[in-house]
Design a protein around this motif. Structure first.
Motif, mmCIF file in Angstrom:
data_model
loop_
_atom_site.group_PDB
_atom_site.id
_atom_site.type_symbol
_atom_site.label_atom_id
_atom_site.label_comp_id
_atom_site.label_asym_id
_atom_site.label_seq_id
_atom_site.Cartn_x
_atom_site.Cartn_y
_atom_site.Cartn_z
ATOM 1 N N THR A 1 33.302 68.271 15.757
ATOM 2 C CA THR A 1 32.693 66.927 15.727
ATOM 3 C C THR A 1 33.346 66.054 16.790
ATOM 4 O O THR A 1 32.660 65.311 17.511
ATOM 5 C CB THR A 1 32.853 66.291 14.330
ATOM 6 N N VAL A 2 34.659 66.143 16.906
ATOM 7 C CA VAL A 2 35.382 65.382 17.946
ATOM 8 C C VAL A 2 34.867 65.792 19.322
ATOM 9 O O VAL A 2 34.544 64.941 20.162
ATOM 10 C CB VAL A 2 36.907 65.617 17.836
ATOM 11 N N GLU A 3 34.777 67.088 19.561
ATOM 12 C CA GLU A 3 34.302 67.594 20.856
ATOM 13 C C GLU A 3 32.885 67.126 21.142
ATOM 14 O O GLU A 3 32.551 66.766 22.272
ATOM 15 C CB GLU A 3 34.371 69.119 20.870
ATOM 16 N N SER A 4 32.051 67.118 20.143
ATOM 17 C CA SER A 4 30.666 66.680 20.300
ATOM 18 C C SER A 4 30.603 65.200 20.690
ATOM 19 O O SER A 4 29.862 64.811 21.599
ATOM 20 C CB SER A 4 29.892 66.928 19.010
ATOM 21 N N HIS A 5 31.386 64.365 20.000
ATOM 22 C CA HIS A 5 31.405 62.926 20.314
ATOM 23 C C HIS A 5 31.926 62.678 21.728
ATOM 24 O O HIS A 5 31.358 61.864 22.481
ATOM 25 C CB HIS A 5 32.266 62.166 19.297
ATOM 26 N N ILE A 6 32.980 63.360 22.112
ATOM 27 C CA ILE A 6 33.542 63.187 23.463
ATOM 28 C C ILE A 6 32.534 63.665 24.508
ATOM 29 O O ILE A 6 32.331 63.009 25.533
ATOM 30 C CB ILE A 6 34.895 63.922 23.600
ATOM 31 N N SER B 1 29.940 49.938 28.532
ATOM 32 C CA SER B 1 29.261 51.125 28.012
ATOM 33 C C SER B 1 30.009 51.704 26.813
ATOM 34 O O SER B 1 29.393 52.113 25.824
ATOM 35 C CB SER B 1 29.138 52.168 29.122
ATOM 36 N N ILE B 2 31.326 51.737 26.905
ATOM 37 C CA ILE B 2 32.135 52.249 25.792
ATOM 38 C C ILE B 2 31.953 51.359 24.562
ATOM 39 O O ILE B 2 31.797 51.845 23.437
ATOM 40 C CB ILE B 2 33.623 52.349 26.189
ATOM 41 N N GLU B 3 31.942 50.056 24.775
ATOM 42 C CA GLU B 3 31.799 49.119 23.652
ATOM 43 C C GLU B 3 30.427 49.226 22.987
ATOM 44 O O GLU B 3 30.272 48.902 21.818
ATOM 45 C CB GLU B 3 32.056 47.679 24.118
ATOM 46 N N LYS B 4 29.422 49.700 23.734
ATOM 47 C CA LYS B 4 28.081 49.848 23.177
ATOM 48 C C LYS B 4 27.879 51.190 22.466
ATOM 49 O O LYS B 4 26.828 51.425 21.870
ATOM 50 C CB LYS B 4 27.029 49.700 24.281
ATOM 51 N N MET B 5 28.859 52.062 22.541
ATOM 52 C CA MET B 5 28.741 53.369 21.874
ATOM 53 C C MET B 5 28.766 53.166 20.357
ATOM 54 O O MET B 5 29.327 52.183 19.869
ATOM 55 C CB MET B 5 29.927 54.274 22.277
ATOM 56 N N PRO B 6 28.182 54.120 19.626
ATOM 57 C CA PRO B 6 28.285 54.056 18.169
ATOM 58 C C PRO B 6 29.777 54.014 17.764
ATOM 59 O O PRO B 6 30.623 54.590 18.461
ATOM 60 C CB PRO B 6 27.620 55.354 17.705
ATOM 61 N N ILE C 1 43.030 64.102 16.919
ATOM 62 C CA ILE C 1 41.974 63.152 16.535
ATOM 63 C C ILE C 1 41.293 63.641 15.257
ATOM 64 O O ILE C 1 41.079 62.865 14.314
ATOM 65 C CB ILE C 1 40.948 62.985 17.678
ATOM 66 N N ALA C 2 40.948 64.912 15.240
ATOM 67 C CA ALA C 2 40.281 65.487 14.059
ATOM 68 C C ALA C 2 41.145 65.314 12.815
ATOM 69 O O ALA C 2 40.639 64.963 11.741
ATOM 70 C CB ALA C 2 39.973 66.963 14.306
ATOM 71 N N GLN C 3 42.426 65.538 12.959
ATOM 72 C CA GLN C 3 43.353 65.403 11.827
ATOM 73 C C GLN C 3 43.429 63.947 11.346
ATOM 74 O O GLN C 3 43.356 63.693 10.138
ATOM 75 C CB GLN C 3 44.750 65.858 12.277
ATOM 76 N N GLN C 4 43.568 63.012 12.298
ATOM 77 C CA GLN C 4 43.703 61.598 11.919
ATOM 78 C C GLN C 4 42.438 61.056 11.257
ATOM 79 O O GLN C 4 42.506 60.221 10.370
ATOM 80 C CB GLN C 4 44.050 60.739 13.142
ATOM 81 N N LYS D 1 35.440 55.160 18.865
ATOM 82 C CA LYS D 1 36.800 55.352 18.357
ATOM 83 C C LYS D 1 37.371 56.674 18.856
ATOM 84 O O LYS D 1 38.516 56.725 19.327
ATOM 85 C CB LYS D 1 36.785 55.314 16.828
ATOM 86 N N ILE D 2 36.600 57.742 18.757
ATOM 87 C CA ILE D 2 37.059 59.068 19.194
ATOM 88 C C ILE D 2 37.325 59.080 20.700
ATOM 89 O O ILE D 2 38.350 59.589 21.171
ATOM 90 C CB ILE D 2 36.041 60.158 18.789
ATOM 91 N N PHE D 3 36.415 58.497 21.462
ATOM 92 C CA PHE D 3 36.575 58.460 22.922
ATOM 93 C C PHE D 3 37.843 57.695 23.313
ATOM 94 O O PHE D 3 38.617 58.143 24.166
ATOM 95 C CB PHE D 3 35.338 57.835 23.584
#
Length: 184
Positions: A160-165, A125-130, A150-153, A135-137
C-alpha cells in the motif's frame, strides 16, 4: 634626414605643403611601422597605427613646426598609440567579460525563479493529494523513512505504501511535463 632639411620640411608642412608631408612620410613611415611591428607583433595593426599617426600629423600640421625633434615626436606618438591600443583591447575584454557575467547572472536569476516556481507547484501538488498519499509521500521524501518503516508506523502493508508513493510520483511527473511544456 639632416636636422636643417627636416626643419625646412616641417615649416613647409605647417604651411600645408603636401610635398613636404610626402617626403616626411616616405622617410619616417617605414621606420615607425617597423618599430610598431616589434611592439605589436602584428603587421596589419602596425600599418594601421602608422597611418593613424601620419593622419594626426597632417591634421595638426599647423603646429608641427614647433617640434624640436620630429623623429622623437613620431616615436613618442607610436609608443603612446601602442599604449592606447592595448588599453582599448583591455577595455574591450573587460566589457565582454562584464557582459558575459551579466548574462550568466541573469540566467542564474531566471533559473532561480523557475526553480522557485517549480518548487511552489510541487508543494501545491503535494498538498492537493489525498490525505493518506500526502502523508506517506512526505514520510518517504521529507522524513526519509523506508517503505517498511512507513508501513509499520501507519499499520498498513508495504505494498500500500509503494502504491501511494508510485501514484504520488506519477502525479508529480505529469506536473513536471506540463511545467516544462508551458514555461521552458
Amino acid at each position: 634626414m639632416n636636422v636643417e632639411i627636416e626643419e625646412k620640411y616641417l615649416k613647409e608642412l605647417a604651411g600645408g605643403s603636401r610635398k613636404a608631408f610626402e617626403v616626411l612620410y616616405m622617410t619616417y613611415a617605414p621606420r615607425v611601422e617597423y618599430f610598431l611591428r616589434g611592439l605589436l607583433k602584428n603587421d596589419l595593426e602596425a600599418e594601421d597605427i602608422t597611418q593613424d599617426i601620419f593622419y594626426k600629423i597632417w591634421s595638426n600640421r599647423e603646429t608641427i613646426a614647433q617640434i624640436d625633434s620630429f623623429k622623437s615626436y613620431l616615436f613618442r606618438m607610436a609608443k603612446n598609440a601602442v599604449y592606447n591600443h592595448y588599453s582599448h583591447l583591455l577595455v574591450k575584454e573587460n566589457y565582454i567579460e562584464i557582459e558575459k557575467n551579466k548574462q550568466n547572472y541573469e540566467d542564474l536569476i531566471e533559473e532561480k525563479i523557475h526553480a522557485e516556481d517549480l518548487e511552489l507547484l510541487i508543494v501545491m501538488s503535494i498538498e492537493k493529494m489525498p490525505p493518506q498519499r500526502k502523508k506517506i509521500f512526505k514520510m518517504s521524501r521529507f522524513e526519509h523513512l523506508s517503505n517498511d518503516e512507513i508501513a509499520q508506523q501507519l499499520n498498513i502493508s508495504k505494498r500500500t505504501v509503494e502504491s501511494h508513493i508510485s501514484q504520488a510520483m506519477s502525479d508529480l511527473r505529469k506536473l513536471l511535463v506540463l511545467y516544462v511544456i508551458t514555461f521552458m
